[in-house]
Enzyme design. Structure first.
Site, PDB file in Angstrom:
ATOM      1  N   HIS A 317       0.857  -1.189   0.000  1.00  0.00           N
ATOM      2  CA  HIS A 317       0.000   0.000   0.000  1.00  0.00           C
ATOM      3  C   HIS A 317       0.890   1.235   0.000  1.00  0.00           C
ATOM      4  O   HIS A 317       0.668   2.159  -0.782  1.00  0.00           O
ATOM      5  CB  HIS A 317      -0.926  -0.024   1.209  1.00  0.00           C
ATOM      6  N   HIS A 354      -0.963   8.736  -4.869  1.00  0.00           N
ATOM      7  CA  HIS A 354      -2.064   7.914  -4.358  1.00  0.00           C
ATOM      8  C   HIS A 354      -3.325   8.191  -5.180  1.00  0.00           C
ATOM      9  O   HIS A 354      -3.959   9.236  -5.035  1.00  0.00           O
ATOM     10  CB  HIS A 354      -2.307   8.222  -2.891  1.00  0.00           C
ATOM     11  N   PHE A 412      -8.630   4.812   4.479  1.00  0.00           N
ATOM     12  CA  PHE A 412      -9.316   5.566   5.519  1.00  0.00           C
ATOM     13  C   PHE A 412     -10.598   4.831   5.904  1.00  0.00           C
ATOM     14  O   PHE A 412     -11.248   4.195   5.067  1.00  0.00           O
ATOM     15  CB  PHE A 412      -9.670   6.965   5.005  1.00  0.00           C
TER      16      PHE A 412
END
Length: 426
Positions: A317, A354, A412
């Site tokens: 990630h 991202h 998130f």
């Protein structure tokens, strides 16, 4: 988990259909198309620049991964490009490339057996942000009768279904930064269960807006290395200071293996395992012990029937945030044990930034390309690795024989999604 539940899961794994990737498409800050994106990654090129699409002068972060030289009418019919938000345009272009790569023709017989699952973390934020101004300046008649569909989260998925005439299930999923990975994993399950034979799956986002950059900036999540944009995204480096907001799309064509073989499709890789969990801890911070991330990795391995010692590469990630990177490295070490220091672990977000909902989908494609070509893209800007024992593939691509790769996506809201991709072996 009860013994009965374990037995049911094991029996399902034995009976389920194998799922393969037969096509892929991408729109990223590195290029429009998989080939251009992959070439840029292998060269260690950054797609991060000073922002040009918005006025960022009063924001903390003035940099991002925009889609450079994007001309929607070069990729889409004008009637579609005029009514769609940019995130949906990227999704459509990536889907068209994926379908073309797969040499897929969706006729009347295949249409009801083809599903679409293309999600987004933020959706059509740029389109929706313009509506209040239109209403103020032009009144109610200034609002398009299509505004409620164009401004919806599922608009990319529906546009793809309309474009290709698919009549199977059409859905949009939103799990923040895990969206692309979750969408592909859930689409694979539709095929495994026999609900469809083919699925067009992935994620897309264009959340480079003043509001989104202000909010993420106020959460102290963004890099403020504004004078050196190409150096700003630096996963696993001691001097990282936050992620870089980017746009893009990644879409794959998934098929039941027997369906792909029967039609003579190019089989690029096999989706071997999928795991998803939730931290239930905090809206923006990862769990301090990485509990959910570790559980998702272990579930993906279990689902694939793969031991930690069999993993050959991890596309991490790795967003370049101080907390997230450190906890991901610790989680990888705990799940893989000694294998963690013997394999390459790279973050291509060092080059793309991202892409939120698109990130996991593009990174799954990267895993497939690494398996195909036997080369791992680098983590650029990794000058002072936070864990010197790990191989973060700093600066330069490396040659490796990759049979099984893992793709991590943690978002998130505590969303965790992990896919295991395997070289196709009939």
């Amino acid at each position: 988990m009860s013994q009965r539940s374990e037995a049911v899961r094991d029996e399902f794994r034995r009976l389920r259909r194998r799922v393969v990737v037969t096509g892929w498409g991408a729109v990223t800050p590195l290029g429009v198309g998989v080939a251009d994106t992959w070439a840029a990654m292998l060269a260690g090129r950054s797609g991060i620049r000073q922002l040009s699409a918005i006025d960022s002068g009063d924001l903390g972060s003035h940099i991002g991964g925009e889609i450079h030289d994007w001309d929607p009418e070069a990729h889409l019919p004008r009637k579609i490009s005029r009514r769609t938000d940019s995130f949906a345009q990227y999704a459509l272009a990536a889907a068209a490339e994926a379908v073309e790569t797969a040499k897929l023709i969706i006729g009347p017989e295949l249409a009801p057996r083809t599903g679409v699952l293309v999600g987004s973390g933020y959706g059509p934020v740029n389109y929706n942000s313009k509506l209040p101004d239109l209403l103020r300046d032009k009144g109610p008649r200034g609002i398009s009768p299509l505004s409620q569909v164009t401004g919806a989260m599922d608009s990319a998925a529906v546009e793809i279904s309309l474009l290709f005439g698919t009549t199977g299930p059409c859905r949009s999923l939103s799990t923040a930064c895990a969206t692309g990975t979750d969408s592909i994993g859930e689409a694979a399950r539709l095929i495994q269960y026999g609900a469809v034979d083919v699925a067009i799956a992935g994620g897309a986002d264009n959340c480079i807006s003043r509001a989104d950059l202000a909010g993420c900036g106020n959460a102290r999540a963004l890099s403020t290395r504004n004078e050196q944009p190409e150096l700003a995204s630096r996963p696993f480096d001691e001097d990282r200071d936050g992620f870089v907001m980017s746009s893009g799309a990644g879409v794959v064509v998934l098929e039941a293996a027997e369906h792909a073989i029967e039609r003579g499709a190019p089989i690029l890789a096999e989706v071997a395992g999928f795991g998803a969990t939730s931290d239930a801890h905090h809206w923006t911070a990862p769990h301090p012990e990485g509990t959910g991330a570790k559980a998702a990795m272990r579930e993906a391995l279990r689902d694939a029937g793969v031991a930690p010692a069999e993993i050959d590469y991890i596309n991490a990630h790795g967003t370049s945030t101080p907390l997230g990177d450190a906890r991901e490295v610790r989680s990888i070490r705990e799940v893989l044990g000694e294998r963690a220091t013997r394999i390459p672990v790279s973050s291509t977000k060092s080059m793309t930034g991202h892409m939120i909902g698109a990130g996991g989908a593009v990174e799954l494609i990267v895993c497939g390309l690494a398996i195909r070509d036997g080369i791992v893209p680098p983590t650029i800007n990794c000058d002072r690795p936070l864990d010197p024992e790990m191989n973060f593939v700093a600066h330069t691509a490396q040659r490796h024989d990759i049979r099984i790769a893992m793709n991590n996506s943690f978002g998130f809201g505590g969303h965790n999604a992990v896919l295991v991709l395997r070289r196709w072996e009939q």
